[in-house]
Scaffold this motif. Sequence first.
Motif, PDB file in Angstrom:
ATOM      1  N   LYS A 269       0.838  -1.207   0.000  1.00  0.00           N
ATOM      2  CA  LYS A 269       0.000   0.000   0.000  1.00  0.00           C
ATOM      3  C   LYS A 269       0.873   1.258   0.000  1.00  0.00           C
ATOM      4  O   LYS A 269       0.560   2.247  -0.667  1.00  0.00           O
ATOM      5  CB  LYS A 269      -0.929   0.009   1.224  1.00  0.00           C
TER       6      LYS A 269
ATOM      7  N   ASN B  96      -0.624  10.791  12.536  1.00  0.00           N
ATOM      8  CA  ASN B  96      -1.973  10.663  11.958  1.00  0.00           C
ATOM      9  C   ASN B  96      -2.564   9.253  12.040  1.00  0.00           C
ATOM     10  O   ASN B  96      -3.784   9.112  12.167  1.00  0.00           O
ATOM     11  CB  ASN B  96      -1.911  11.096  10.479  1.00  0.00           C
TER      12      ASN B  96
ATOM     13  N   TYR C 277     -11.207   4.104  21.730  1.00  0.00           N
ATOM     14  CA  TYR C 277     -10.875   5.186  20.791  1.00  0.00           C
ATOM     15  C   TYR C 277     -10.959   6.569  21.426  1.00  0.00           C
ATOM     16  O   TYR C 277     -10.005   7.350  21.347  1.00  0.00           O
ATOM     17  CB  TYR C 277     -11.796   5.065  19.573  1.00  0.00           C
TER      18      TYR C 277
ATOM     19  N   ARG D 198     -15.577   7.972   4.280  1.00  0.00           N
ATOM     20  CA  ARG D 198     -14.632   6.866   4.113  1.00  0.00           C
ATOM     21  C   ARG D 198     -15.168   5.895   3.079  1.00  0.00           C
ATOM     22  O   ARG D 198     -16.340   5.919   2.742  1.00  0.00           O
ATOM     23  CB  ARG D 198     -14.432   6.147   5.439  1.00  0.00           C
TER      24      ARG D 198
HETATM   25  N1  LIG Z   1     -12.277   9.593   9.427  1.00  0.00           N
HETATM   26  C1  LIG Z   1     -12.814  10.382  10.326  1.00  0.00           C
HETATM   27  O1  LIG Z   1     -14.008  10.730  10.277  1.00  0.00           O
HETATM   28  C2  LIG Z   1     -11.956  10.892  11.453  1.00  0.00           C
HETATM   29  C3  LIG Z   1     -12.518  11.800  12.382  1.00  0.00           C
HETATM   30  C4  LIG Z   1     -11.721  12.289  13.410  1.00  0.00           C
HETATM   31  C5  LIG Z   1     -10.388  11.876  13.508  1.00  0.00           C
HETATM   32  N2  LIG Z   1      -9.873  10.996  12.607  1.00  0.00           N
HETATM   33  C6  LIG Z   1      -8.468  10.564  12.759  1.00  0.00           C
HETATM   34  O2  LIG Z   1      -7.751  10.909  11.596  1.00  0.00           O
HETATM   35  C7  LIG Z   1      -6.704   9.965  11.364  1.00  0.00           C
HETATM   36  C8  LIG Z   1      -6.784   9.435   9.943  1.00  0.00           C
HETATM   37  O3  LIG Z   1      -8.079   8.900   9.758  1.00  0.00           O
HETATM   38  P1  LIG Z   1      -8.552   8.257   8.352  1.00  0.00           P
HETATM   39  O4  LIG Z   1     -10.018   8.415   8.289  1.00  0.00           O
HETATM   40  O5  LIG Z   1      -7.707   8.776   7.238  1.00  0.00           O
HETATM   41  O6  LIG Z   1      -8.219   6.736   8.645  1.00  0.00           O
HETATM   42  P2  LIG Z   1      -7.888   5.525   7.641  1.00  0.00           P
HETATM   43  O7  LIG Z   1      -8.298   5.875   6.256  1.00  0.00           O
HETATM   44  O8  LIG Z   1      -8.454   4.307   8.277  1.00  0.00           O
HETATM   45  O9  LIG Z   1      -6.277   5.478   7.706  1.00  0.00           O
HETATM   46  C9  LIG Z   1      -5.628   5.102   8.863  1.00  0.00           C
HETATM   47  C10 LIG Z   1      -4.162   4.949   8.579  1.00  0.00           C
HETATM   48  O10 LIG Z   1      -3.519   4.478   9.772  1.00  0.00           O
HETATM   49  C11 LIG Z   1      -2.727   3.362   9.437  1.00  0.00           C
HETATM   50  N3  LIG Z   1      -2.521   2.445  10.567  1.00  0.00           N
HETATM   51  C12 LIG Z   1      -3.455   1.786  11.271  1.00  0.00           C
HETATM   52  N4  LIG Z   1      -2.867   0.987  12.179  1.00  0.00           N
HETATM   53  C13 LIG Z   1      -1.535   1.154  12.057  1.00  0.00           C
HETATM   54  C14 LIG Z   1      -0.397   0.613  12.697  1.00  0.00           C
HETATM   55  N5  LIG Z   1      -0.503  -0.329  13.653  1.00  0.00           N
HETATM   56  N6  LIG Z   1       0.837   1.005  12.308  1.00  0.00           N
HETATM   57  C15 LIG Z   1       0.972   1.916  11.325  1.00  0.00           C
HETATM   58  N7  LIG Z   1      -0.058   2.463  10.666  1.00  0.00           N
HETATM   59  C16 LIG Z   1      -1.300   2.090  11.022  1.00  0.00           C
HETATM   60  C17 LIG Z   1      -3.497   2.664   8.327  1.00  0.00           C
HETATM   61  O11 LIG Z   1      -2.648   1.758   7.666  1.00  0.00           O
HETATM   62  P3  LIG Z   1      -3.277   0.572   6.729  1.00  0.00           P
HETATM   63  O12 LIG Z   1      -3.634   1.260   5.434  1.00  0.00           O
HETATM   64  O13 LIG Z   1      -2.153  -0.384   6.602  1.00  0.00           O
HETATM   65  O14 LIG Z   1      -4.466   0.038   7.445  1.00  0.00           O
HETATM   66  C18 LIG Z   1      -3.885   3.877   7.502  1.00  0.00           C
HETATM   67  O15 LIG Z   1      -2.815   4.300   6.705  1.00  0.00           O
HETATM   68  C19 LIG Z   1      -6.884   8.888  12.429  1.00  0.00           C
HETATM   69  O16 LIG Z   1      -6.018   9.132  13.503  1.00  0.00           O
HETATM   70  C20 LIG Z   1      -8.321   9.053  12.870  1.00  0.00           C
HETATM   71  O17 LIG Z   1      -8.525   8.615  14.189  1.00  0.00           O
HETATM   72  C21 LIG Z   1     -10.625  10.498  11.579  1.00  0.00           C
END
Ligand SMILES: NC(=O)c1ccc[n+]([C@@H]2O[C@H](COP(=O)([O-])OP(=O)(O)OC[C@H]3O[C@@H](n4cnc5c(N)ncnc54)[C@H](OP(=O)(O)O)[C@@H]3O)[C@@H](O)[C@H]2O)c1
Length: 310
Positions: free
Chosen positions: A73, A123, A192, A227
Amino acid sequence: MILEVSIYLVCIILFCFLANRLYFSGSRYKSEKKLNGKVALVTGSDCGIGFETALDFAERGARVILACRNSLKAEKAVRKIIQKSGNKQVDYELIDLSDLDSIKAFSRNIQSKIDQLDILVNNAGVMGCPESWKTKQGFDMQFGVNYLGHFLLTNLLLDLIKKTPKSRIINVSSCVHYLAKIGLDSDEFKGYPKSKLALVMFTKELAKQLHSTGVTVVSVHPGIIIRNTGESYCRLFPLIVKILYLIYMIFTKSAYEGAMNIVFCAIDDQVPKLNGCYFSDCRPKEPSKQTFDEQNCKNLWEISKKLVGL
Ligand SMILES: NC(=O)c1ccc[n+]([C@@H]2O[C@H](COP(=O)([O-])OP(=O)(O)OC[C@H]3O[C@@H](n4cnc5c(N)ncnc54)[C@H](OP(=O)(O)O)[C@@H]3O)[C@@H](O)[C@H]2O)c1
């Protein structure tokens, strides 16, 4: 007559849709600022908000390191960013934030490759994991990856960050941190919302400790993001899912719009004056009351140090 009424109705619905979409997408950050000669590291940047953040930094001319756990990825994301930005200084390094040994190895590796770190974006995040999911060292998966992993990573990279003038650390939290409470019992370190509250408290304590070093540390809620989950249902109930997705779209941001909140924290000139603050929609916002208790933030820091073995 019926045709005219229908046209009016469609126009009104379209207008409401666009107005809502504009409202919920939040303020739009635009800046021509360049990042040539800067080095930025973004964890979890092979998709979603992290990817859009890394792409923006690359478009501004920074050297960008994607810190990811999946090489396939990550390689794909690097290729896409290079192709879109035209910036070839984009690479990835493997890190698994659910394993403290992997974080230590990553930090050693990265420090042998770069001698400055202008922007660190913590992030990566996981959400909705069952309680039985544990990190390699046995911590709750969400608390371990989202908070403890980034706590250790930041501390291990701190010397590099401190020696880089005007560097910044951005901890990606969430508005759900308002729902959490953190005590001193590390058995309660799970879930979370608590992981996101811990990030805001960590930000405050770190900003205090780094006072007068020139390093800026802030936390940010990127917004509620559309998402791609639900793709599999899409094949089963395509029409229903598309309608639901359209409704969902009205109340959420795109990953790009979410990333702009992080980019704002990373590059805008007013942010260093608001060291330690929590941001939402490109503005400082009052975080949970718990984060104002300085002793609480300090206690969390001390417990976290013990848990990750610093
Ligand atoms: N989406 C929302 O509505 C929202 C709202 C508030 C805050 N946030 C925060 O914003 C950030 C990004 O969110 P997103 O929506 O872009 O999430 P996402 O699309 O699920 O992406 C999460 C990223 O974290 C990586 N990750 C997960 N576990 C990991 C590990 N053990 N080691 C290294 N990397 C790891 C994933 O890698 P893989 O691709 O390998 O899984 C992916 O690249 C997060 O911290 C989330 O909590 C999101």
